[in-house]
Design an enzyme around this catalytic site. Structure first.
Site, PDB file in Angstrom:
ATOM      1  N   ARG A  19      35.653  52.950   7.055  1.00 59.14           N
ATOM      2  CA  ARG A  19      36.276  53.507   8.145  1.00 59.14           C
ATOM      3  C   ARG A  19      35.650  53.648   9.799  1.00 59.14           C
ATOM      4  NH1 ARG A  19      37.974  56.585   4.033  1.00 59.14           N
ATOM      5  NH2 ARG A  19      39.705  55.830   2.890  1.00 59.14           N
ATOM      6  N   LYS A  56      36.770  43.846  21.700  1.00 55.50           N
ATOM      7  CA  LYS A  56      37.690  43.440  20.637  1.00 55.50           C
ATOM      8  C   LYS A  56      36.599  42.769  19.782  1.00 55.50           C
ATOM      9  CE  LYS A  56      41.207  40.824  23.599  1.00 55.50           C
ATOM     10  NZ  LYS A  56      41.508  39.424  23.800  1.00 55.50           N
ATOM     11  N   GLU A 112      32.802  31.471  32.609  1.00 58.00           N
ATOM     12  CA  GLU A 112      33.451  32.844  32.326  1.00 58.00           C
ATOM     13  C   GLU A 112      33.241  33.676  33.917  1.00 58.00           C
ATOM     14  OE1 GLU A 112      35.666  33.611  30.346  1.00 58.00           O
ATOM     15  OE2 GLU A 112      35.150  32.172  28.518  1.00 58.00           O
ATOM     16  N   LYS A 136      35.055  43.239  34.157  1.00 60.29           N
ATOM     17  CA  LYS A 136      35.832  43.417  32.694  1.00 60.29           C
ATOM     18  C   LYS A 136      36.104  44.905  32.344  1.00 60.29           C
ATOM     19  CE  LYS A 136      36.367  41.559  28.240  1.00 60.29           C
ATOM     20  NZ  LYS A 136      35.954  40.616  27.251  1.00 60.29           N
ATOM     21  N   GLU A 173      45.424  45.320  25.813  1.00 64.93           N
ATOM     22  CA  GLU A 173      45.960  43.863  26.319  1.00 64.93           C
ATOM     23  C   GLU A 173      47.413  43.917  26.525  1.00 64.93           C
ATOM     24  OE1 GLU A 173      43.923  40.771  24.617  1.00 64.93           O
ATOM     25  OE2 GLU A 173      45.224  39.381  25.926  1.00 64.93           O
ATOM     26  N   ARG A 216      44.841  42.718  31.522  1.00 67.38           N
ATOM     27  CA  ARG A 216      43.811  42.046  30.593  1.00 67.38           C
ATOM     28  C   ARG A 216      44.253  40.768  30.516  1.00 67.38           C
ATOM     29  NH1 ARG A 216      40.370  44.855  25.743  1.00 67.38           N
ATOM     30  NH2 ARG A 216      39.037  43.365  25.459  1.00 67.38           N
ATOM     31  N   ASN A 241      42.413  35.644  31.003  1.00 69.26           N
ATOM     32  CA  ASN A 241      42.665  34.228  30.241  1.00 69.26           C
ATOM     33  C   ASN A 241      42.981  33.174  31.245  1.00 69.26           C
ATOM     34  OD1 ASN A 241      42.350  35.369  27.720  1.00 69.26           O
ATOM     35  ND2 ASN A 241      44.724  36.177  27.624  1.00 69.26           N
ATOM     36  N   HIS A 287      42.551  29.442  30.163  1.00 66.26           N
ATOM     37  CA  HIS A 287      42.330  29.577  28.722  1.00 66.26           C
ATOM     38  C   HIS A 287      43.320  28.875  28.071  1.00 66.26           C
ATOM     39  CE1 HIS A 287      38.905  32.065  29.606  1.00 66.26           C
ATOM     40  NE2 HIS A 287      38.593  32.262  28.190  1.00 66.26           N
ATOM     41  N   HIS A 337      42.275  26.202  25.615  1.00 70.52           N
ATOM     42  CA  HIS A 337      42.209  26.195  24.120  1.00 70.52           C
ATOM     43  C   HIS A 337      42.998  24.856  23.722  1.00 70.52           C
ATOM     44  CE1 HIS A 337      42.405  30.695  23.947  1.00 70.52           C
ATOM     45  NE2 HIS A 337      41.145  30.335  24.094  1.00 70.52           N
ATOM     46  N   HIS A 353      33.555  26.183  24.610  1.00 70.28           N
ATOM     47  CA  HIS A 353      34.598  27.033  25.260  1.00 70.28           C
ATOM     48  C   HIS A 353      34.489  27.157  26.990  1.00 70.28           C
ATOM     49  CE1 HIS A 353      37.450  30.083  25.409  1.00 70.28           C
ATOM     50  NE2 HIS A 353      36.713  30.893  26.332  1.00 70.28           N
TER      51      HIS A 353
HETATM   52  N1  LIG Z   1      35.218  39.675  21.671  1.00 76.47           N
HETATM   53  C1  LIG Z   1      35.797  39.266  22.741  1.00 76.47           C
HETATM   54  O1  LIG Z   1      36.276  39.826  23.754  1.00 76.47           O
HETATM   55  C2  LIG Z   1      35.336  37.678  22.921  1.00 76.47           C
HETATM   56  C3  LIG Z   1      35.628  37.021  23.950  1.00 76.47           C
HETATM   57  C4  LIG Z   1      35.077  35.845  24.224  1.00 76.47           C
HETATM   58  C5  LIG Z   1      34.620  35.004  23.177  1.00 76.47           C
HETATM   59  N2  LIG Z   1      34.559  35.698  21.945  1.00 76.47           N
HETATM   60  C6  LIG Z   1      33.877  35.022  20.923  1.00 76.47           C
HETATM   61  O2  LIG Z   1      32.605  34.657  21.341  1.00 76.47           O
HETATM   62  C7  LIG Z   1      32.151  33.681  20.519  1.00 76.47           C
HETATM   63  C8  LIG Z   1      31.590  32.840  21.180  1.00 76.47           C
HETATM   64  O3  LIG Z   1      30.287  33.192  21.500  1.00 76.47           O
HETATM   65  P1  LIG Z   1      29.139  32.336  22.172  1.00 76.47           P
HETATM   66  O4  LIG Z   1      29.341  31.522  23.126  1.00 76.47           O
HETATM   67  O5  LIG Z   1      27.962  33.238  22.408  1.00 76.47           O
HETATM   68  O6  LIG Z   1      28.540  31.384  20.811  1.00 76.47           O
HETATM   69  P2  LIG Z   1      27.672  31.824  19.666  1.00 76.47           P
HETATM   70  O7  LIG Z   1      27.630  33.311  19.220  1.00 76.47           O
HETATM   71  O8  LIG Z   1      28.057  30.650  18.507  1.00 76.47           O
HETATM   72  O9  LIG Z   1      26.265  31.354  20.228  1.00 76.47           O
HETATM   73  C9  LIG Z   1      26.243  29.857  20.601  1.00 76.47           C
HETATM   74  C10 LIG Z   1      24.833  29.317  20.107  1.00 76.47           C
HETATM   75  O10 LIG Z   1      23.438  29.822  20.673  1.00 76.47           O
HETATM   76  C11 LIG Z   1      22.598  30.307  19.755  1.00 76.47           C
HETATM   77  N3  LIG Z   1      22.097  31.521  20.403  1.00 76.47           N
HETATM   78  C12 LIG Z   1      22.415  32.769  20.882  1.00 76.47           C
HETATM   79  N4  LIG Z   1      21.450  33.281  21.464  1.00 76.47           N
HETATM   80  C13 LIG Z   1      20.499  32.411  21.583  1.00 76.47           C
HETATM   81  C14 LIG Z   1      19.546  32.819  22.247  1.00 76.47           C
HETATM   82  N5  LIG Z   1      19.146  33.865  23.086  1.00 76.47           N
HETATM   83  N6  LIG Z   1      18.610  31.642  22.147  1.00 76.47           N
HETATM   84  C15 LIG Z   1      18.774  30.628  21.485  1.00 76.47           C
HETATM   85  N7  LIG Z   1      19.975  30.331  20.969  1.00 76.47           N
HETATM   86  C16 LIG Z   1      20.729  31.424  20.977  1.00 76.47           C
HETATM   87  C17 LIG Z   1      23.808  30.687  18.520  1.00 76.47           C
HETATM   88  O11 LIG Z   1      22.899  30.965  17.471  1.00 76.47           O
HETATM   89  C18 LIG Z   1      24.697  29.648  18.572  1.00 76.47           C
HETATM   90  O12 LIG Z   1      23.987  28.675  17.926  1.00 76.47           O
HETATM   91  C19 LIG Z   1      33.815  32.990  19.735  1.00 76.47           C
HETATM   92  O13 LIG Z   1      33.714  33.193  18.428  1.00 76.47           O
HETATM   93  C20 LIG Z   1      34.527  33.695  20.791  1.00 76.47           C
HETATM   94  O14 LIG Z   1      35.770  33.719  19.906  1.00 76.47           O
HETATM   95  C21 LIG Z   1      34.893  36.964  21.805  1.00 76.47           C
HETATM   96 ZN   LIG Z   2      36.664  32.694  27.443  1.00 75.31          ZN
END
Ligand SMILES: NC(=O)c1ccc[n+]([C@@H]2O[C@H](COP(=O)([O-])OP(=O)(O)OC[C@H]3O[C@@H](n4cnc5c(N)ncnc54)[C@H](O)[C@@H]3O)[C@@H](O)[C@H]2O)c1
Ligand SMILES: [Zn+2]
Length: 362
Positions: A119, A141, A183, A225, A235, A239, A243, A246, A250, A263
């Site tokens: 929990r 999130k 972003e 943010k 949201e 918030r 987007n 986006h 998407h 992305h």
């Molecule tokens: N929670 C939220 O508010 C929120 C907001 C935006 C995006 N997201 C989520 O985030 C995800 C995308 O995140 P991302 O763009 O970081 O992608 P990711 O976590 O897949 O990382 C991108 C790639 O870089 C590699 N990597 C990470 N750090 C590294 C480093 N320092 N050196 C070398 N390689 C490294 C990872 O292993 C991966 O292959 C999506 O699932 C998306 O839905 C969440």
């Molecule tokens: Zn985004």
């Protein structure tokens, strides 16, 4: 080191931003005797797991780790289960701290594991991609994907601390850095004209990973943010402005197949579409659309639709967006650079013509 505080009703937590923070025991909210489980992936583990483990061990923590396979396709219930199994096998209780070491995928999965294990247990984010440092690690999130939809199972769950070590970006592929800059530029465009101006002065330094500029930039983005999240944690209003670009983006990601365009790349082209639409509505000037385009291009980001997509490809996807209410498209648009709003029922013909304006015709 810079520090941004996220202010929420009952909780307040710091985001520390600086160099070499992985090695800095003072930024970790743990003490001798604590049990800690680090969640990371097989790409990041060889780079940073040893450093983080060592710092925590030096503090006196009992440290273990669990490695997930790398990639969005592992942002699943099965990965959650791997984490839970590792925690249970080692008899971790409610007093355990979970550390997410990685990009947004690791942060989202580990965050939801922390929210739901017994929990809810203490959670620390160590984001290692620019996107995670300026976006996904801030705001609480957390989620995993379901075969029927992205981020469909999750919770709002805030970390105890976010630790941003800018040196981790040195190992990140350049394309991922640039995608994170989309972003960053978004924050300026939606809410902060002075920051947009600053980006125009400093974007080349950011692309080159200049440390001081990166730290300032990440702190600024986290502050923007954090302010938005503090006003609207779950949201219901403001918030949504985050987007910008986006809904279009998407659509590009889905149409090309996830992973073909990153992305941030899709969001960059999407922001140009939102800007073109805003111009057609008589809000922002052609000159301001040009400023956005130039800034995105300097971050090596696309500013037009992929050449394999036609304007007509967009609307069917866009109408399935979560923000569509009663068949009405709700889009984030720009009144001016630095001033976004949610448009409630945008004429679909105008949307089509804005996408056409961002489509290569020759
Ligand atoms: N929670 C939220 O508010 C929120 C907001 C935006 C995006 N997201 C989520 O985030 C995800 C995308 O995140 P991302 O763009 O970081 O992608 P990711 O976590 O897949 O990382 C991108 C790639 O870089 C590699 N990597 C990470 N750090 C590294 C480093 N320092 N050196 C070398 N390689 C490294 C990872 O292993 C991966 O292959 C999506 O699932 C998306 O839905 C969440
Ligand atoms: Zn985004």
């Amino acid at each position: 080191m810079l520090c941004v505080n996220v202010e929420l009703k009952e909780r307040r937590y710091p985001i520390y931003i600086g160099e070499n923070l992985l090695k800095n025991p003072d930024v970790y909210p743990v003490k001798a005797g604590d049990k800690v489980m680090i969640v990371t992936n097989e790409t990041i583990a060889p780079l940073y797991l040893e450093t983080v483990s060592q710092t925590l061990t030096d503090i006196g923590c009992q440290v273990s780790s669990v490695l997930l396979p790398d990639g969005e396709k592992y942002k699943t219930l099965q990965s959650l289960d791997l984490i839970f199994t590792a925690l249970l096998k080692e008899n971790h209780g409610r007093d355990t701290t979970l550390v997410a070491l990685g990009g947004g995928v690791i942060g989202d999965v580990a965050g939801y594991a922390a929210a739901s294990y017994q929990r809810g247990i203490k959670f620390i984010q160590i984001p290692t991609t620019l996107l995670a440092q300026v976006d996904s690690s801030v705001g609480g999130k957390t989620a995993v994907n379901h075969p029927l939809g992205k981020n469909m199972i999750g919770a709002f769950y805030q970390p105890a601390t976010v630790i941003v070590d800018t040196l981790t970006l040195n190992s990140l592929p350049k394309r991922e850095v640039n995608a994170g800059l989309a972003e960053v530029i978004k924050y300026g465009a939606i809410l902060d004209l002075p920051f947009f101006d600053w980006l125009e002065q400093h974007v080349d330094n950011l692309v080159a990973l200049n440390s001081d500029d990166l730290q300032y930039c990440i702190a600024r983005c986290c502050q923007i943010k954090a302010d938005v999240v503090a006003r609207d944690e779950t949201e219901k209003g403001d918030r949504a402005l985050l987007n910008l670009g986006h809904t279009f983006g998407h659509t590009i990601e889905a149409h090309l197949g996830y992973g073909n365009w990153l992305h941030g790349e899709a969001v960059a082209a999407g922001m140009m579409m939102a800007a073109a639409l805003s111009e057609q509505l008589g809000d922002i000037s052609k000159a301001d659309v040009g400023r956005l385009e130039k800034l995105l291009a300097r971050a090596n980001l696309p500013t037009i639709s992929p050449d394999t997509m036609q304007p007509e490809d967009y609307l069917p996807y866009m109408m399935r967006d979560k923000k569509v209410l009663a068949g009405k498209l709700r889009l984030v648009l720009l009144k001016a650079l630095g001033q976004a709003y949610v448009a409630q029922d945008t004429d679909k013909a105008l949307v089509l013509s804005a996408i056409s304006a961002c489509t290569q015709t020759d």
